[in-house]
Design an enzyme around this catalytic site. Structure first.
Site, short mmCIF file in Angstrom:
data_model
loop_
_atom_site.label_atom_id
_atom_site.label_comp_id
_atom_site.label_asym_id
_atom_site.label_seq_id
_atom_site.Cartn_x
_atom_site.Cartn_y
_atom_site.Cartn_z
N HIS A 58 0.79 -1.23 0.00
CA HIS A 58 0.00 0.00 0.00
C HIS A 58 0.82 1.27 0.00
O HIS A 58 0.27 2.34 0.26
CB HIS A 58 -0.89 0.05 1.25
CG HIS A 58 -2.10 -0.80 1.17
ND1 HIS A 58 -3.26 -0.37 0.59
CD2 HIS A 58 -2.32 -2.07 1.58
CE1 HIS A 58 -4.17 -1.34 0.66
NE2 HIS A 58 -3.63 -2.38 1.25
N ARG B 290 -6.37 11.87 5.62
CA ARG B 290 -5.44 12.02 6.72
C ARG B 290 -4.48 13.18 6.45
O ARG B 290 -4.16 13.48 5.29
CB ARG B 290 -4.67 10.71 6.94
CG ARG B 290 -5.46 9.65 7.68
CD ARG B 290 -5.94 10.12 9.05
NE ARG B 290 -4.84 10.12 10.00
CZ ARG B 290 -4.65 9.19 10.91
NH1 ARG B 290 -5.50 8.17 11.03
NH2 ARG B 290 -3.63 9.25 11.72
N THR C 250 -8.49 6.51 -2.40
CA THR C 250 -9.85 6.03 -2.68
C THR C 250 -10.84 7.18 -2.51
O THR C 250 -11.92 7.15 -3.10
CB THR C 250 -10.25 4.87 -1.75
OG1 THR C 250 -9.95 5.25 -0.40
CG2 THR C 250 -9.52 3.60 -2.12
C1 LIG Z 1 -12.06 7.16 1.82
C2 LIG Z 1 -11.60 7.59 3.16
C3 LIG Z 1 -10.25 7.85 3.38
C4 LIG Z 1 -9.20 7.75 2.30
O1 LIG Z 1 -9.07 9.00 1.66
P1 LIG Z 1 -7.84 9.32 0.68
O2 LIG Z 1 -8.20 10.64 0.09
O3 LIG Z 1 -7.81 8.24 -0.35
O4 LIG Z 1 -6.62 9.36 1.50
C5 LIG Z 1 -9.85 8.26 4.64
N1 LIG Z 1 -10.74 8.42 5.63
C6 LIG Z 1 -12.05 8.21 5.44
C7 LIG Z 1 -12.99 8.42 6.58
C8 LIG Z 1 -12.53 7.77 4.21
O5 LIG Z 1 -13.84 7.52 4.05
#
Ligand SMILES: *Cc1c(COP(=O)(O)O)cnc(C)c1O
Length: 813
Positions: free
Chosen positions: A357, A549, A658
């Site tokens: 990852h 994050r 994601t």
């Molecule tokens: C989807 C999701 C993430 C991942 O976000 P990225 O922009 O891909 O880092 C992190 N936290 C929550 C609560 C999410 O739903």
């Protein structure tokens, strides 16, 4: 066993039974919590018959299945998801109404189980949802943390972490089975012994802990399937020492108990960098040892021929956290079950696959040999033997190329002797996958090139995905209704059908309906933010969202510089305030508690918000909102209301992302770098519907090789200089220049993630955003095309790719 009738009356009686007999209260006397618990139990009851049936069938069929091993599952709220899966949402709403209750109100009562940090844990949650929807026999294994990811609050703009007490009001979705506990051992020593002329090894551990399985239902989307998520909870083997207790030393009496039960006490609030903590290794071994034992004893048929284990199961390793499962399976097969080493190694290689990852070298997990040998002495011996045999094979192929041998060894010698868990997983796994095309390519070319050469065909890609049930159907009911109107029902489990929206893009009526959905979602977000934080998004504002994050590589600071530059432009007269596109910039981000720079950036964002939001010179045209405690529940509200999705990591650093997919599926346009899955999003939606900026990965490499000096960019770009100088001047810290000095000097003299190098390109892209947003109808057209063309990012497609490329586990009926 039969399910309660699928009618409003049937639902009401089941609900009242649960309230009265299980909750022990009458309707009139019940609290919101009583009602929520009774409602949850009622929904459970509808799933129960199918769950028990699927558990029985898994045992009976013995079809090949998946054990998904993940230290994190960021599940989000369960009630709505399970109502949707059973198709009960309308019945439940009517039933509650007939009791004078509101489904909406009870829904808001649920505290989400936050048993993960961010993307990696949320991915695991999306994957088990898709496995159930596709009907693949599978179990998700993990840890039932008593405290999940901390609850974030702000005090004077700074992050304060509060414990996440998600269990205090009861846990209606969980089924603990103390009678099926597994004993997990630690410490001690190993010895060899003579077994009928064969020398064998065994482990004499020093201490044990019980692992109690807690089962959760994982229903497929309206397909009658219910899979299982099994999370382990640590319980001391002896509750406490009664003799010591009676002698009056109460603390000492419970010490051993506390020690053992600490293992599942808290989720490590780290994202992407491992913390070399003994407790973390205990957690990892705890859950994989219990999971493997559980699979072999309770899921596998009695007397199953273990040399054929690879025909029956694949253990998917979600990052390196569960990789200690590799020597554990070897130990079980060789030491406990008496299998020959070579046979056991062949079986083990068939039974594991590994998902990487990251690309950040510091995030590749290593465990000091000293610690691993102390906690798991037998496992260390097994790892050494795996490494010896592996390196012998490397020598055979490449000769005594000592540099190559050192680079490929599972054991690193510097800075201290340690085990490289990613290498162990790569050697043991039948396949290794990255999580987006670009990431998988870089993994092969940059991170593990020697392994790619040694194991041709082992590396593959599976681009991440998200579940359309939660992130479209539940999060965005109005868009979902519009989609169903346009392409018919059933797209929730066949997301390529979103393509059908393309033929409506020229229909002005459809476009205005689509725009109205976005406006309604903004109003809904406003209600949430008003109630939660007293915030409001003004009418006509472009909603510009960066939620994820807090990490330097994700470059929240680049977004900060854009905001500060707009502000500075108005202050200095470079920008006429009436030329400023009204925008609300919405941040959401937790920082790991020990990550000082990330916390400073949070402080800076809040400080900028306090200054900018109240400055009359801006005439309300620029707002910075930072609602605390970004989690799945907030994501479900924010994402459907977004116009612009900020995916601005330095190219080559974000493995996939994601969040980027969730936004595109909800009709936000992306401003992004050529990084992670952004690359695939842009290819699918087309250049006209995506705001690309910044260096591509090869350019990043080239700049790095030339020697990156951020101060040169600072000197050369007046707008950039003014923005940074404004922060340095103390404008956001009441004149105090020291507060954000570490952020400023880090940008000027280090800037590991090249924020300054991409600044000019980012600003130019934001100008294109402003211009595009001015043409409302054209923007809506692009937004529709984003939805229509991103069905590829369903996690159902990801799971289908895992099945085809890695698992070979067909769905069962
Ligand atoms: C989807 C999701 C993430 C991942 O976000 P990225 O922009 O891909 O880092 C992190 N936290 C929550 C609560 C999410 O739903």
């Amino acid at each position: 066993m039969t399910s309660p009738p699928l009618t409003v009356d049937g639902f009401v009686s089941e609900f009242l039974l649960n309230l009265n007999f299980d909750g022990g209260v009458s309707l009139s006397e019940s609290s919101t919590n009583d009602r929520y618990l009774a409602l949850a139990c009622t929904v459970r009851d509808y799933l129960m018959a199918r769950w028990l049936e699927d558990l029985r069938k898994q045992k009976e069929d013995q079809a090949k299945g998946v054990c998904y091993l993940s230290a994190e599952y960021l599940l989000g709220r369960q009630l709505d998801n399970n109502l949707l899966a059973t198709g009960l949402s309308e019945i439940a709403a009517e039933a509650l109404e007939s009791c004078g209750l509101s489904l909406d109100q009870l829904r808001e009562h649920e505290i989400e189980p936050g048993l993960g940090n961010g993307g990696l844990g949320r991915l695991a949650a999306c994957f088990i949802d898709s496995l159930a929807t596709l009907g693949v026999p599978s179990i998700g294994y993990g840890i039932r943390y008593e405290y999940g990811i901390f609850r974030q609050t702000f005090e004077d703009g700074q992050q304060v972490e509060q414990p996440d007490a998600w269990l205090t009001l009861g846990s209606p979705w969980e089924f603990p089975h103390p009678e099926r506990s597994q004993l997990v051992s630690f410490g001690g020593r190993t010895e060899t012994y003579d077994d009928d002329g064969v020398t064998r090894s065994r482990w004499i551990p020093a201490w044990n802990v019980n692992a109690i399985p807690c089962n959760y239902m994982v229903p497929g989307f309206q397909n009658g399937r219910v899979n299982t998520l099994r999370l382990w909870r640590a319980k001391a083997t002896d509750a406490f020492d009664l003799r010591i207790f009676n002698s009056g030393d109460y603390e000492e009496a419970v010490r051993a108990q506390t020690f053992a039960e600490n293992i599942s006490k808290v989720l490590y609030p780290e994202d992407s960098t491992p913390q070399g903590k003994e407790l973390r290794l205990q957690q990892q071994y705890f859950f994989v040892a219990a999971s493997i034992a559980d699979f072999l004893e309770n899921v596998l048929a009695d007397g199953y021929d273990l040399t054929r284990l690879g025909d029956r199961v694949i253990f998917q390793l979600n990052d390196t956290h569960p990789v200690i499962a590799v020597p554990e399976l070897m130990r079980v097969l060789v030491d406990d079950r008496g299998m020959e080493w070579d046979t056991a190694w062949e079986v083990t290689q068939q039974c594991f696959a590994y998902t990487c990852h990251t690309l950040l070298p510091e995030a590749l997990e290593v465990w000091p040999v000293e610690l691993l040998g102390r906690l798991l002495p037998r496992h260390l011996e097994i790892i050494y033997r795996i490494n010896d045999e592996f390196l012998a094979a490397v020598r055979e192929r490449f000769g005594d190329d000592e540099l190559r041998i050192r680079n490929m060894s599972i054991i690193a010698e510097h800075p201290e002797r340690s085990v490289r868990m990613a290498y162990l997983a790569t050697v043991a796994g039948s396949k290794v996958n990255g999580v987006a095309e670009l990431h998988s390519q870089l993994l092969r070319d940059k991170v593990l090139p020697d392994f790619d050469e040694f194991y041709p065909g082992k590396f593959t890609n599976v681009t991440n995905g998200v579940t359309p049930r939660r992130f479209l159907r539940l999060a965005n009911p109005e868009l979902s209704a519009l989609i169903t109107e346009a392409v018919g029902s059933g797209w929730e489990s066949d997301l390529d059908r979103l393509r059908g929206l393309e033929e409506h893009v020229d229909d002005a009526g459809f476009r205005s309906a689509f725009a109205e959905v976005k406006a309604a979602n903004k109003r809904r977000l406003n209600e949430v933010l008003r109630a939660r934080d007293g915030f409001e998004v003004a009418d006509g504002h472009l909603v510009d969202v960066m939620v994820k994050r807090l990490h330097e590589y994700k470059r929240q600071l680049l977004k900060v510089l854009h905001v500060v530059s707009s502000y500075e432009g108005v202050l200095s007269g470079r920008i006429a305030v009436e030329d400023l596109q009204p925008r609300t910039v919405l941040f959401g981000a937790k920082a790991a508690p020990g990550y000082a720079m990330a916390k400073r950036i949070i402080h800076l964002i809040n400080a900028i918000g306090s200054t900018v939001n109240d400055d009359p010179r801006l005439q309300g045209r620029l707002k910075v909102l930072f609602p605390p405690n970004y989690n799945v529940t907030l994501a479900e509200r924010v994402i459907p209301a977004a116009d612009l999705s900020e995916q601005i990591s330095l190219a080559g650093k974000e493995a996939s992302g994601t969040g980027n997919m969730k936004f595109a599926l909800n009709g936000a346009l992306t401003i992004g770098t050529d990084d992670g899955a952004n690359v695939e999003i842009r290819e699918l939606v087309g250049d006209d519907n995506f705001f690309l900026f910044g260096m591509a990965e090869p350019e990043v490499e080239a700049l790095s090789a030339r020697g990156y000096r951020p101060s040169e960019f600072y000197q050369a770009d007046e707008d950039l200089r003014r923005a940074i100088d404004l922060i340095a001047s103390g404008a956001f810290s009441g004149g105090d220049r020291t507060v954000f000095e570490p952020v400023v000097s880090n940008l000027l003299y280090e800037d590991r993630f090249m924020v300054l190098a991409d600044f000019a390109s980012y600003m130019a892209a934001q100008e294109r955003v402003d211009a595009a947003y001015a043409d409302e109808d054209a923007w809506t057209r692009s937004a529709i095309l984003n939805v229509a063309r991103t069905g590829f990012f369903s996690s159902d497609r990801s799971i289908t790719d895992y099945i085809d490329r890695i698992w070979h586990t067909p769905p069962t009926s």
